[in-house]
Design a protein around this motif. Structure first.
Motif, PDB file in Angstrom:
ATOM      1  N   ASN A  25       0.854  -1.268  -0.167  1.00  0.00           N
ATOM      2  CA  ASN A  25       0.078   0.020   0.056  1.00  0.00           C
ATOM      3  C   ASN A  25       1.031   1.292   0.063  1.00  0.00           C
ATOM      4  N   LEU A  26       1.952   1.154   0.646  1.00  0.00           N
ATOM      5  CA  LEU A  26       2.848   2.395   0.735  1.00  0.00           C
ATOM      6  C   LEU A  26       3.339   2.684  -0.563  1.00  0.00           C
ATOM      7  N   PHE A  27       3.754   1.366  -1.584  1.00  0.00           N
ATOM      8  CA  PHE A  27       3.930   1.831  -2.857  1.00  0.00           C
ATOM      9  C   PHE A  27       3.184   2.298  -3.738  1.00  0.00           C
ATOM     10  N   VAL A  28       1.902   1.970  -3.705  1.00  0.00           N
ATOM     11  CA  VAL A  28       0.635   2.454  -4.386  1.00  0.00           C
ATOM     12  C   VAL A  28       0.627   3.978  -4.175  1.00  0.00           C
ATOM     13  N   LEU A  29       0.749   4.438  -2.749  1.00  0.00           N
ATOM     14  CA  LEU A  29       0.596   5.756  -2.193  1.00  0.00           C
ATOM     15  C   LEU A  29       1.801   6.553  -2.798  1.00  0.00           C
ATOM     16  N   GLN A  30       3.049   5.875  -2.887  1.00  0.00           N
ATOM     17  CA  GLN A  30       4.000   6.570  -3.424  1.00  0.00           C
ATOM     18  C   GLN A  30       3.770   7.102  -4.936  1.00  0.00           C
ATOM     19  N   GLY A  31       3.201   6.022  -5.333  1.00  0.00           N
ATOM     20  CA  GLY A  31       2.927   6.201  -7.096  1.00  0.00           C
ATOM     21  C   GLY A  31       1.790   7.312  -7.122  1.00  0.00           C
ATOM     22  N   LEU A  32       0.720   7.617  -5.938  1.00  0.00           N
ATOM     23  CA  LEU A  32      -0.160   8.656  -6.391  1.00  0.00           C
ATOM     24  C   LEU A  32       0.404   9.755  -6.100  1.00  0.00           C
ATOM     25  N   THR A  33       1.122   9.962  -4.891  1.00  0.00           N
ATOM     26  CA  THR A  33       1.781  11.231  -4.564  1.00  0.00           C
ATOM     27  C   THR A  33       3.060  11.697  -4.781  1.00  0.00           C
ATOM     28  N   GLY A  34       3.935  10.765  -5.153  1.00  0.00           N
ATOM     29  CA  GLY A  34       5.479  10.985  -5.519  1.00  0.00           C
ATOM     30  C   GLY A  34       5.960  11.063  -4.235  1.00  0.00           C
ATOM     31  N   LYS A  35       5.666  11.113  -3.176  1.00  0.00           N
ATOM     32  CA  LYS A  35       6.128  11.392  -1.893  1.00  0.00           C
ATOM     33  C   LYS A  35       7.332  10.086  -1.434  1.00  0.00           C
ATOM     34  N   ASN A  36       8.277  10.518  -0.788  1.00  0.00           N
ATOM     35  CA  ASN A  36       9.254   9.342  -0.138  1.00  0.00           C
ATOM     36  C   ASN A  36       8.368   8.305   0.517  1.00  0.00           C
ATOM     37  N   ILE A  37       8.849   7.063   0.271  1.00  0.00           N
ATOM     38  CA  ILE A  37       8.220   6.148   1.315  1.00  0.00           C
ATOM     39  C   ILE A  37       7.983   6.081   2.817  1.00  0.00           C
ATOM     40  N   PHE A  38       9.067   6.734   3.202  1.00  0.00           N
ATOM     41  CA  PHE A  38       9.186   6.797   4.806  1.00  0.00           C
ATOM     42  C   PHE A  38       8.489   8.099   5.172  1.00  0.00           C
ATOM     43  N   THR A  39       8.202   9.018   4.217  1.00  0.00           N
ATOM     44  CA  THR A  39       7.142  10.042   4.668  1.00  0.00           C
ATOM     45  C   THR A  39       5.911   9.692   4.700  1.00  0.00           C
ATOM     46  N   ILE A  40       5.414   8.625   3.682  1.00  0.00           N
ATOM     47  CA  ILE A  40       4.109   8.112   3.654  1.00  0.00           C
ATOM     48  C   ILE A  40       3.782   7.308   4.844  1.00  0.00           C
ATOM     49  N   ALA A  41       4.831   6.418   5.107  1.00  0.00           N
ATOM     50  CA  ALA A  41       4.840   5.525   6.448  1.00  0.00           C
ATOM     51  C   ALA A  41       4.713   6.109   7.655  1.00  0.00           C
ATOM     52  N   LYS A  42       5.283   7.389   7.764  1.00  0.00           N
ATOM     53  CA  LYS A  42       5.059   8.109   8.915  1.00  0.00           C
ATOM     54  C   LYS A  42       3.528   8.752   9.205  1.00  0.00           C
TER      55      LYS A  42
END
Lengths: 443, 178
Positions: free
Chosen positions: A393-410
């Motif tokens: 899911n983090l990868f998906v969000l990364q694809g959608l937002t272009g943000k760093n995976i650790f930012t998304i995880a936070k």
């Protein structure tokens, strides 16, 4: 001190991680470890008789695959593929938005409810997050919602795909652990709703505490207009209700309900004007590829399970755990940690099938209900979907937002903690899981 | 060489199409079974037949799905390598995979020949001869072993494996993952 079976088991575990780490396709890696166990263990363990590997392998694969129960899996996947090719994701945001305006947190609840609905049709968490997020995330950010909350709620709620029936991963568990898929589905309903309430509750509480970060509501809409906006959602919700309801009421087995689901999805798609020869063929071929992949993992795991059973490793481990006098809560806590770590490396389906070949005897010995354990493990696999570095899911969000995976995880961390809460709740109060199946009307 | 390539690709696609037909057959069989039951009549052999179709839909498209990059693997190490180390890893996993897939194909062929020799039949209302569906899935498993060898040869020759050509962005994969 350590008995030879446990030693052999650890060796095989090392081999498994080695083969997986090299990048061997998961189903084949499971078979390789099974084969290694079958061929090498009789040499290591005294008194273990050797079995002709080709006979064990052939029979294990045939028995696992030629299965009427397993038919539910390709069918539910196909149903999802058909609905995925309709205008569902566009309709979802428009249809849900007018109804959540009054709640604190407003449109962020679209993430949770939309994922809950879509989870029921798709059964895959990454697809759920991608489909809902494609429409809701740009809309939320354009209206000025707090980005970390918008992202976190989407990543968290996306995982509902695994819990809310019909769930592909529950079919995998049910087939591998030989427990009723129908009961698993029904057992997932209350925990699924509970998780949605936890997510929505957190969004509401956060918004009340941070009123300045929640944008104002859209202009109010009369009821008639609201209904018009959600008109296209109603048939989908009815279809899901019919599928789950027919299982609950005992009209249909999981496989039969899956056929109703496919027929219903075809009708919806025809009525919505999205069905033509191309979408039909694409949905069928995509379902064929995906169910082939999952079924092959089940086949590899069935062989591994068989090889393990001959070796006596799971039984020895179960006995060892049994004699240590661990409390059930300690076992669950340890398993949760192991799974979340494991989830950083391998996907949910592989985690489930590995569990059923190795951990299940321990669970039986420790006195856990296998239906309860199925829901527990699905919850934990959901958590693994949002833990870095490998959380789909983090990868998906990364694809959608272009943000760093650790930012998304936070951003997702609060929702991860809510899931930990959910695991604790179902462990302390198992009836959250086990009550609804007892009320089912059996045929 | 070109004609061999075309023949293999046609075979893989045939496996995929056969799997799709089997999936369709599961749906039709079970729908017919439910409809007939409502009319108070059983559909003989439906349970066994749909089970065979599940096996066919799972194993006939193995090669086709493989070449579309549908089979998953752990790419924690793989994804962080490139150039020669990457190529070496691909060769190792393709070799191990091809060896295992060949043994699977051998085992299923062995299963089908046993069933043929002992004339094994299904236990349900219709005594289907088991070697027929088993021969079908043996074909699928053999095709899968060939597909792995095919890509092993391609990678050894310095080419890009089929499954890598199909790996799209994560988002598109998620869409297909549904």
């Amino acid at each position: 001190m350590i008995n030879p079976q446990i030693e052999a088991g650890l060796l095989l575990l090392v081999l498994l991680f080695l083969v997986l780490g090299l990048g061997v396709w998961i189903a084949l890696a499971l078979s390789i470890v099974g084969l290694a166990g079958l061929v090498a263990l009789p040499m290591l363990i005294d008194g273990m008789s050797s079995f002709p590997a080709e006979k064990v392998l052939g029979t294990a694969i045939w028995q696992a695959m030629a299965s009427w129960t397993l038919a539910a899996l390709p069918l539910f996947i196909w149903m999802g593929e058909i609905l995925f090719r309709t205008r569902l994701s566009e309709d979802m945001f428009r249809g849900l938005a007018p109804w959540v305006q009054r709640l604190p947190g407003r449109l962020m609840h679209v993430n949770v409810i939309g994922c809950g609905i879509f989870a029921a049709v798709s059964g895959s968490s990454a697809a759920t997050a991608a489909t809902i997020g494609k429409m809701s995330l740009p809309a939320l950010l354009a209206r000025g919602y707090h980005p970390p909350m918008a992202i976190g709620s989407l990543a968290g709620a996306g995982t509902l795909g695994l819990l809310i029936p019909p769930s592909i991963i529950m079919i995998v568990y049910g087939v591998a652990a030989e427990v009723s898929i129908v009961r698993l589905f029904i057992a997932g309903v209350i925990p699924g709703i509970m998780l949605m309430v936890l997510f929505s509750g957190y969004i509401a509480a956060w918004s009340l505490l941070n009123p300045s970060r929640t944008p104002p509501r859209d202009p109010p809409m009369p009821l008639r207009a609201k209904l018009k906006e959600s008109a296209s959602l109603i048939p989908v919700v009815l279809l899901i209700g019919a599928v789950i309801g027919s299982i609950y009421a005992g009209f249909a087995t999981a496989t039969e309900a899956a056929v109703f689901g496919v027929i219903g999805a075809l009708i919806l798609s025809l009525a919505g004007g999205t069905m033509n020869w191309t979408t039909f063929r694409e949905s069928l071929m995509a379902a064929t590829r995906l169910s082939c992949m999952i079924n092959f993992i089940i086949a590899g795991a069935a062989f591994l399970t068989q090889a393990m059973a001959y070796s006596g490793i799971p039984a020895a481990m179960a006995q060892w755990v049994g004699t240590q006098g661990f409390s059930p809560y300690a076992i669950i806590a340890v398993l949760t940690v192991i799974y979340v770590i494991l989830g950083c490396f391998i996907d949910g389906i592989s985690m489930i099938v590995l569990t059923t070949s190795v951990v299940l005897p321990i669970i039986g010995t420790a006195g856990f209900d296998l239906i309860w354990f199925g829901i527990f493990i699905v919850l934990v696999v959901e958590m693994a979907q949002i833990t870095p570095p490998v959380g789909f899911n983090l990868f998906v969000l990364q694809g959608l937002t272009g943000k760093n995976i650790f930012t998304i995880a936070k951003n997702t961390l609060p929702f991860f903690l809510l899931m930990v809460t959910a695991v604790a709740l179902v462990t302390l109060f198992p009836s959250i899981v086990l009550w609804l199946p007892t009320t089912m009307l059996s045929r | 060489m070109r004609s061999l390539r075309r023949a293999l690709d046609a075979l893989y696609l045939l496996g995929g199409a056969a799997g799709a037909v089997a999936l369709l057959a599961i749906a039709v069989t079970i729908a017919a079974q439910v409809a007939l039951r409502e009319m108070g009549r059983p559909l003989p052999g439906a349970d066994d037949f749909s089970g065979f179709m599940v096996a066919a839909s799972a194993l006939l498209p193995l090669a086709y799905a493989f070449r579309h990059g549908a089979h998953i693997r752990v790419d924690l190490i793989l994804g962080r390598t490139s150039g020669v180390p990457r190529r070496v890893l691909e060769v190792v996993s393709l070799t191990l995979g091809a060896a295992m897939a060949s043994f699977i194909a051998y085992s299923i062929i062995d299963l089908a020949t046993d069933s043929f020799e002992f004339d094994d039949v299904a236990q349900g209302t219709i005594p289907f001869k088991l070697w027929i569906p088993q021969a079908g899935i043996a074909f699928g498993c053999t095709l899968f072993a060939i597909a792995l060898l095919d890509d092993l040869v391609v990678v050894l020759g310095g080419g890009t494996p089929s499954y890598a050509r199909h790996s799209e962005s994560v988002l598109e994969r998620a869409g297909e993952e549904i």
